[in-house]
Enzyme design. Structure first.
Site, short mmCIF file in Angstrom:
data_model
loop_
_atom_site.label_atom_id
_atom_site.label_comp_id
_atom_site.label_asym_id
_atom_site.label_seq_id
_atom_site.Cartn_x
_atom_site.Cartn_y
_atom_site.Cartn_z
N ALA A 149 0.62 -1.07 -0.11
CA ALA A 149 -0.09 0.03 -0.09
C ALA A 149 0.76 1.25 0.11
O ALA A 149 0.35 2.48 0.14
CB ALA A 149 -0.82 -0.06 1.10
N ALA A 150 2.27 1.15 -0.05
CA ALA A 150 3.15 2.27 -0.23
C ALA A 150 2.53 2.98 -1.44
O ALA A 150 2.29 4.57 -1.27
CB ALA A 150 4.36 2.11 -0.44
N ASP A 195 -0.30 3.09 -3.15
CA ASP A 195 -1.56 3.49 -2.95
C ASP A 195 -1.71 4.66 -2.21
O ASP A 195 -2.25 5.75 -2.36
CB ASP A 195 -2.62 2.61 -2.13
CG ASP A 195 -2.60 1.12 -2.99
OD1 ASP A 195 -2.44 1.40 -4.42
OD2 ASP A 195 -2.70 0.07 -2.34
O1 RIB Z 1 -1.63 -2.09 -3.67
C1 RIB Z 1 -1.56 -3.13 -2.37
C2 RIB Z 1 -3.03 -3.84 -2.43
O2 RIB Z 1 -2.85 -4.65 -3.82
C3 RIB Z 1 -3.08 -4.87 -1.30
O3 RIB Z 1 -3.91 -4.29 -0.39
C4 RIB Z 1 -3.83 -5.90 -2.22
O4 RIB Z 1 -5.26 -5.96 -1.73
C5 RIB Z 1 -3.68 -5.74 -3.48
O5 RIB Z 1 -4.86 -5.34 -4.26
#
Ligand code: RIB
Length: 305
Positions: A251-252, A254
């Protein structure tokens, strides 16, 4: 005034499998631990935007199962408008299985489930919230056709569109690129799309030129722990990341996108300022475990300055 952001995208319940290293073919390996957290690229980006101070709404699809309830509650707890999160009674909620190695690297397997049911009619139902947004963000864990349709509508209403082309695809349909104001791939995704591997500043400039030729006016390439490169018609530059010890990079990217969108001006005139803010946010995320639990609040980001 806070930016108004709509994220159209995926929700996954992440199972995190803590391993010393990846198993070899045919090998059985004991895990060191296991844990679970709400995730999904779309939902993570919405949580990042909301925690960074943006007024955030989500368009997505969960299954009619316990995982769906966990995923929905997680967005609600973060103050995200979930009126356009609907249920698919046939497919289960999205899931991701994350093999997290001791060195902080991860490998992810995704079951799309209900995320794949997100359709044009879901966008039609959400037109009211898109009308009022500053930015619409999407990724590739939900159908590309739905994103294209939503971006076309958003642009017709003067809403700026941000595409995170993840997971990597070899080709993005021209119709989608035409309605994308900012594309934000990581180094792997950009190399898959352009065929130009990121090695140095020249290769970044070549990638920038490639996307410009495809009609995208604004580009940001995130280059892991090194930082982010941006390019538009006026300027291009590389902005260093902050050096920290990563324990989980999930999630970095994101977090970077959600935080960036919460700070960006609609005319993209403050790219550098927004990237520095997003770099601070992502640096916090990599020092914590799990997708959504690791995403920082505005107060935590500002404390880094
Ligand atoms: O970008 C990270 C995400 O990628 C995770 O939370 C996982 O669900 C995948 O979709």
């Amino acid at each position: 005034m806070a930016n108004k952001i709509v994220v159209l995208g995926s929700l996954n319940l992440d199972s995190i499998l803590h391993v010393t290293r990846l198993p070899l073919p045919g090998e059985t390996l004991e895990m060191n631990d296991k844990s679970s957290a709400p995730g999904g690229k779309g939902a993570n980006q919405a949580v990042a935007a909301s925690r960074a101070g943006a007024q955030t709404s989500f368009i997505g699809k969960i299954g009619a199962d316990d995982a769906g309830k966990v995923l929905l509650d997680s967005l609600i707890d973060d103050g995200i408008d979930t009126n356009n999160v609907t249920k698919d009674s046939l497919r289960g909620s999205g899931q991701a299985f994350i093999l997290l190695q001791e060195n902080g690297q991860n490998s992810i397997l995704v079951y799309s489930g209900s995320n794949q049911s997100l359709s044009r009619s879901d966008v039609d139902s959400a037109k009211g919230i898109i009308d009022n947004a500053d930015f619409l963000i999407s990724q590739f864990e939900t159908p590309i056709d739905t994103t294209t349709y939503a971006f076309e509508y958003a642009q017709s209403k003067g809403v700026k569109t941000i595409l995170n082309p993840a997971p990597a695809v070899p080709v993005i349909p021209a119709e989608l690129l035409q309605v994308t104001d900012l594309i934000c791939p990581n180094e792997t995704e950009t190399a898959t799309l352009t065929g130009i591997k990121i090695t140095d500043k020249t290769s970044m400039l070549m990638n920038g030129a490639h996307f410009a030729k495809m009609g995208v006016k604004n580009l940001i390439i995130t280059v892991g722990s090194r930082g982010a490169f941006y390019a538009n018609q006026e300027k291009s530059d590389f902005i260093d990341a902050f050096t920290v010890k990563a324990i989980d990079t999930t999630a970095a990217g994101d977090t970077f996108i959600g935080a960036l969108a919460s700070k960006l001006k609609k005319d993209f005139s403050n790219m550098e300022e927004a990237i520095v803010f997003a770099n601070h946010a992502a640096a916090i995320t990599v020092q914590r475990l799990g997708a959504q639990p690791s995403i920082p609040t505005l107060k935590e980001i500002l404390a880094e300055y």
